[in-house]
Scaffold this motif. Structure first.
Motif, PDB file in Angstrom:
ATOM      1  N   ALA A 141     -19.769  18.613  -4.718  1.00  0.00           N
ATOM      2  CA  ALA A 141     -21.312  18.162  -5.499  1.00  0.00           C
ATOM      3  C   ALA A 141     -22.556  18.900  -4.560  1.00  0.00           C
ATOM      4  N   PRO A 142     -23.465  19.531  -5.136  1.00  0.00           N
ATOM      5  CA  PRO A 142     -24.531  20.033  -4.422  1.00  0.00           C
ATOM      6  C   PRO A 142     -25.059  19.230  -3.279  1.00  0.00           C
ATOM      7  N   ILE A 143     -25.423  18.043  -3.874  1.00  0.00           N
ATOM      8  CA  ILE A 143     -25.853  16.842  -3.170  1.00  0.00           C
ATOM      9  C   ILE A 143     -24.752  15.934  -3.081  1.00  0.00           C
ATOM     10  N   ARG A 144     -23.877  16.035  -2.098  1.00  0.00           N
ATOM     11  CA  ARG A 144     -22.752  14.985  -2.175  1.00  0.00           C
ATOM     12  C   ARG A 144     -22.852  13.729  -2.224  1.00  0.00           C
ATOM     13  N   THR A 145     -23.792  13.330  -1.367  1.00  0.00           N
ATOM     14  CA  THR A 145     -24.100  11.826  -1.333  1.00  0.00           C
ATOM     15  C   THR A 145     -25.874  11.612  -1.523  1.00  0.00           C
TER      16      THR A 145
END
Length: 294
Positions: free
Chosen positions: A69-73
Motif C-alpha cells: 500500500a502506498p501508505i503502508r500504515t
C-alpha cells in the motif's frame, strides 16, 4: 509524479515511477526519503532532487516488483464518505441494510463521515480475508482516495484543494451483515485486510481535472461499477472543508470519497464476494488495483 511503496530484501522502500511506468527509481536507496509519509512532508524541498533522479538516477525494472500500500500504515484512521453517488445512495437505501434509511431514495443532506482503522490496509495483490466476516456478506466498493499534503484546519478563506498532495485508489471492502447489525459502519468496514490500497499515489498536479476521471470495478472480469468522479454528490473540496473545518488535517491523512452504484448489496439477491474472486479497480490516471478474496 507517481510514487510507490514496495518490498525489497524484506524492507519497505519508496520509489518513483518513470514516465512509461516500466522502470522506477528507488528513493530510499538514493537517501531521499525512507517512507512515503516522510517524502510527502518534505515534498516542497524534495521535488527538484526527485526530478533529477528520475532523469539521471539508477533505474530498476518494475517487473516482478512486490507493491505495498502506498501508505503502508496510516498514522490514523482513514476518513470515509458514505452514500456519495446518487445511484448508490438509492441502491443502498433500497437494500434494507442502511440503519438510517426510511425509504429507497436516501440522498444525504450532508456528507456521511465514518472511518476505517490503519490495520485494515493492505496493498495490491494482497488477499482479502473473507473468513473474518462470519456472515459471508463481504462486499466491494471502488473509491478514489485523496491524500492530504499539509497539516492544519481549513479556514473559510482557504482553497481546500491546496491541501491535496495526490490521489490513490481504495477498495472499501465491507461486511454488510456486521454493518447492519451494529447500526454503524466501523465494525463492518474496519476488518483487517478490508482496505486494499494502491497501486501508487499520483501527485495532484499530474491530473488536470480529477472530476473527469472514471472509476470502474470488475469482479472476475465482469464490470460491476462504472462512474465519473465528477458525479460525486459532495465534491472533493466540500469533503475536505467538511472534515478539516473542525478536525485538524495531518500530512498523510487519507479521505476515501465514496463508491458508485453497482455494489453487491444492490443486486437482488445480493452478489457477495466469495473465496477465489478477483477484484480489479481502475482509475486511468492512477492505475489498477487488484486483489483476491481468500
Amino acid at each position: 509524479m507517481k510514487f510507490i511503496t514496495f518490498l525489497r530484501n524484506d524492507a519497505e522502500h519508496l520509489g518513483v515511477l518513470t514516465a512509461d511506468e516500466k522502470e522506477f527509481v528507488d528513493l530510499s536507496e538514493a537517501g531521499i526519503a525512507p517512507r512515503m509519509i516522510d517524502m510527502i512532508k518534505g515534498f516542497d524541498f524534495l521535488r527538484e532532487p526527485i526530478a533529477r533522479l528520475i532523469a539521471n538516477g539508477s533505474r530498476h525494472s518494475t517487473s516482478g516488483l512486490k507493491l505495498l500500500a502506498p501508505i503502508r500504515t496510516p498514522s490514523r484512521n482513514i476518513f470515509c464518505i458514505g452514500k456519495n453517488y446518487y445511484e448508490h445512495a438509492t441502491e443502498f437505501g433500497s437494500s434494507g441494510f442502511d440503519s438510517g434509511s426510511v425509504g429507497g431514495n436516501e440522498v444525504p443532506e450532508y456528507p456521511i463521515i465514518f472511518s476505517k482503522p490503519p490495520s485494515a490496509v493492505v496493498g495490491p495483490h494482497a488477499g482479502i480475508a473473507s473468513a473474518l466476516d462470519p456472515y459471508s456478506s463481504v462486499d466491494y466498493e471502488a473509491e478514489l482516495a485523496v491524500i492530504i499534503g499539509r497539516s492544519g484546519r481549513v479556514a473559510a478563506a482557504d482553497d481546500p484543494m491546496s491541501f491535496i498532495f495526490g490521489y490513490t485508489i481504495i477498495n472499501d471492502v465491507t461486511s454488510r451483515e456486521l454493518q447492519k447489525r451494529h447500526k454503524q459502519w466501523l465494525l463492518g468496514k474496519g476488518i483487517d485486510t478490508f482496505a486494499p490500497m494502491g497501486p501508487c499515489i499520483v501527485t495532484a498536479d499530474e491530473i488536470a481535472d480529477i472530476g473527469a476521471q472514471t472509476i470502474q470495478l470488475w469482479v472476475n472480469g465482469e464490470l460491476r461499477q462504472s462512474a465519473s468522479i465528477g458525479q460525486l454528490i459532495f465534491d472533493i473540496p466540500t469533503l475536505i472543508r467538511t472534515i478539516g473545518s473542525s478536525i485538524t488535517l495531518q500530512t498523510g491523512d487519507i479521505i476515501a470519497t465514496g463508491t458508485p452504484a453497482g455494489v453487491g448489496i444492490g443486486y437482488k439477491p445480493p452478489r457477495y464476494l466469495v473465496p477465489g474472486d478477483r477484484i480489479r479497480i481502475e482509475v486511468p490516471a492512477i492505475g489498477i488495483l487488484e486483489n483476491n478474496v481468500l
